[in-house]
Design an enzyme around this catalytic site. Structure first.
Site, short mmCIF file in Angstrom:
data_model
loop_
_atom_site.label_atom_id
_atom_site.label_comp_id
_atom_site.label_asym_id
_atom_site.label_seq_id
_atom_site.Cartn_x
_atom_site.Cartn_y
_atom_site.Cartn_z
N TYR A 143 0.82 -1.22 0.00
CA TYR A 143 0.00 0.00 0.00
C TYR A 143 0.85 1.27 0.00
O TYR A 143 0.43 2.29 -0.53
CB TYR A 143 -0.91 0.03 1.23
CG TYR A 143 -2.22 -0.70 1.07
CD1 TYR A 143 -2.25 -2.06 0.79
CD2 TYR A 143 -3.43 -0.03 1.22
CE1 TYR A 143 -3.45 -2.74 0.66
CE2 TYR A 143 -4.63 -0.69 1.10
CZ TYR A 143 -4.64 -2.05 0.82
OH TYR A 143 -5.83 -2.70 0.69
N ASP A 225 -1.88 -18.33 0.35
CA ASP A 225 -2.81 -19.11 -0.49
C ASP A 225 -3.43 -20.26 0.31
O ASP A 225 -4.63 -20.50 0.26
CB ASP A 225 -2.13 -19.61 -1.78
CG ASP A 225 -0.78 -20.27 -1.55
OD1 ASP A 225 -0.24 -20.19 -0.43
OD2 ASP A 225 -0.26 -20.89 -2.50
N ASP A 249 -5.92 -7.30 3.99
CA ASP A 249 -7.08 -6.69 3.34
C ASP A 249 -7.94 -7.78 2.71
O ASP A 249 -9.16 -7.83 2.90
CB ASP A 249 -6.60 -5.70 2.27
CG ASP A 249 -7.76 -5.09 1.50
OD1 ASP A 249 -8.72 -4.65 2.15
OD2 ASP A 249 -7.70 -5.07 0.26
N ASP A 253 -11.76 -9.63 4.27
CA ASP A 253 -13.03 -9.67 3.53
C ASP A 253 -13.53 -11.11 3.43
O ASP A 253 -14.70 -11.39 3.63
CB ASP A 253 -12.86 -9.12 2.10
CG ASP A 253 -13.26 -7.66 2.00
OD1 ASP A 253 -12.97 -6.90 2.95
OD2 ASP A 253 -13.84 -7.26 0.97
C1 IPM Z 1 -10.31 -1.77 3.94
C2 IPM Z 1 -10.65 -1.15 2.61
C3 IPM Z 1 -9.57 -0.14 2.25
C4 IPM Z 1 -8.24 -0.86 2.21
C5 IPM Z 1 -9.83 0.61 0.92
C6 IPM Z 1 -11.14 1.34 0.94
C7 IPM Z 1 -8.71 1.53 0.56
O1 IPM Z 1 -10.77 -2.16 1.65
O2 IPM Z 1 -10.25 -1.03 4.95
O3 IPM Z 1 -10.12 -2.98 4.00
O4 IPM Z 1 -7.91 -1.46 1.19
O5 IPM Z 1 -7.53 -0.83 3.21
MG MG Z 2 -10.63 -4.12 2.39
#
Ligand code: IPM
Ligand code: MG
Length: 360
Positions: A143, A225, A249, A253
């Site tokens: 990032y 992975d 990240d 999710d």
């Molecule tokens: C998160 C989001 C952010 C990230 C985006 C919106 C930049 O996906 O907080 O996980 O990638 O960190």
């Molecule tokens: Mg995210």
């Protein structure tokens, strides 16, 4: 008792709606426990850009520095996607805010509420009793490494993003993860891609070197992975996961789906003087303003704020208990709706949690 100044940054899309519900919960906490929180709103993201010409206006940054904690909604939306990168809500506001405040640790708890056991796409027996803490490094790696594009003589361009870590950046996140594991089931999984990446090889060296300081914590390493696969195969294997920014990240999710909906996952970003609390989901522009977003992730983020920034553990638990209570009563926002449950909108869900806090 410390001072309790909360910067409230609703942002874009569903941000204002969900933040509104978290504020209701905090107000119930004030009433029930006799606290007084001071809320100050700031502009951020696309709405910051529209009003002030920058997604992270100077006054918002000053507000954050003058606060004890930040409650954050969500930023971004198609309206601002074609702006130059540095003016986009994500790269121009959220990431610099994390960096500027030194929030190197992002804590994302993944739990399954018993009432939602059927809301996940995974089988109940796979996710039952699951309780994972994902700790994501938040101010380094891909990032924040050097990135760019250059035109090539032979045609086309060369583009690059750099994954980069310094030893101390790995040490501080690893230490936090070990300490977190000590307070839980004492199991830490460090996730990397050490078979390919140099950053991962050093990550592993640093984590291993620290392990003897935490003899009571059982440490294992897993490739990213494989971790993605294990998360859906046998998620109860995990207690605390610590990993690099981009990996974190992605798997957070993925892990959110274990709990039934992305709308359930809260997060705390800590490590600096001031913590930032936000749902892990985005601004969901497709349902913005429709009063149908699930506010629970944001409400639970407010609960984390009370715990991690103000050390108000009982107050945090009161919110969590209220959320559990409302779900047990069968109320569901559309993302969690199942046959036989009672459909509520964003506002109603917020009201019910707030009321339940007072009753609890
Ligand atoms: C998160 C989001 C952010 C990230 C985006 C919106 C930049 O996906 O907080 O996980 O990638 O960190
Ligand atoms: Mg995210």
């Amino acid at each position: 008792m410390g001072s309790y100044r909360i910067a409230v940054l609703p942002g874009d899309g569903i941000g204002p709606e969900i933040i509104g519900q978290a504020l209701k919960a905090l107000k119930s906490v004030e009433k029930k426990f006799g606290h007084q929180f001071k809320y100050t709103e700031g502009l951020i993201g696309g709405s910051g850009y529209d009003a002030k010409g920058h997604p992270l206006p100077q006054e918002t940054l000053e507000l954050c520095h003058a606060s004890d904690a930040i409650l954050f909604g969500a930023v971004g939306g198609p309206k601002w996607d074609s702006l130059p990168v540095h003016l986009r809500p994500e790269a121009g506001a959220l990431l610099p805010l994390r960096k500027e405040l030194g929030l190197y640790a992002n804590i994302r708890p993944v739990q399954v509420f018993p009432a939602l056991i059927n809301a996940s796409t995974l089988k109940p027996e796979v996710i039952e009793g699951l309780d994972i803490m994902v700790i994501r490094e938040l101010t380094g790696g891909l990032y924040f490494g050097e990135k760019g594009r250059e035109t090539l003589q032979e045609g086309g361009i060369r583009v690059y993003d750099t994954m980069e870590y310094k030893t101390y950046e790995i040490e501080r996140i690893a230490r936090l993860a070990f300490q977190m594991a000590q307070k839980r089931r004492k199991k830490l999984t460090s996730v990397d891609k050490a078979n390919v990446l140099e950053t991962s090889r050093h990550w592993r060296e640093v984590v291993n070197a620290m392990a003897p300081e935490f003899p009571d914590v059982e440490l294992d390493h897993m490739y990213i992975d494989n971790c993605s696969m294990q998360l859906v195969r046998y998620p109860r294997h995990f207690d605390v996961i610590v990993t690099e920014n981009t990996f974190g990240d992605i798997i957070s999710d993925q892990a959110s789906q274990l709990s039934g909906s992305l709308g359930m996952l809260a997060s705390a970003s800590i490590g600096g003087k001031i913590g930032l609390y936000e749902p892990i989901h985005g601004s969901a522009p497709d349902i913005a303003g429709m009063n149908k977003a699930n506010p629970i992730a944001t409400i639970l983020s407010a609960a984390m704020l009370l715990k991690y920034s103000f050390n108000l553990d009982a107050e945090c638990e009161a919110i969590e208990k209220a959320v559990t209570g409302v779900l047990d009563m069968g109320f569901r926002t559309p993302d969690l709706m199942e046959d036989g449950k009672k459909l509520v909108n964003t506002d109603e869900m917020g009201d019910m949690v707030a009321e339940q806090i007072l009753k609890g």
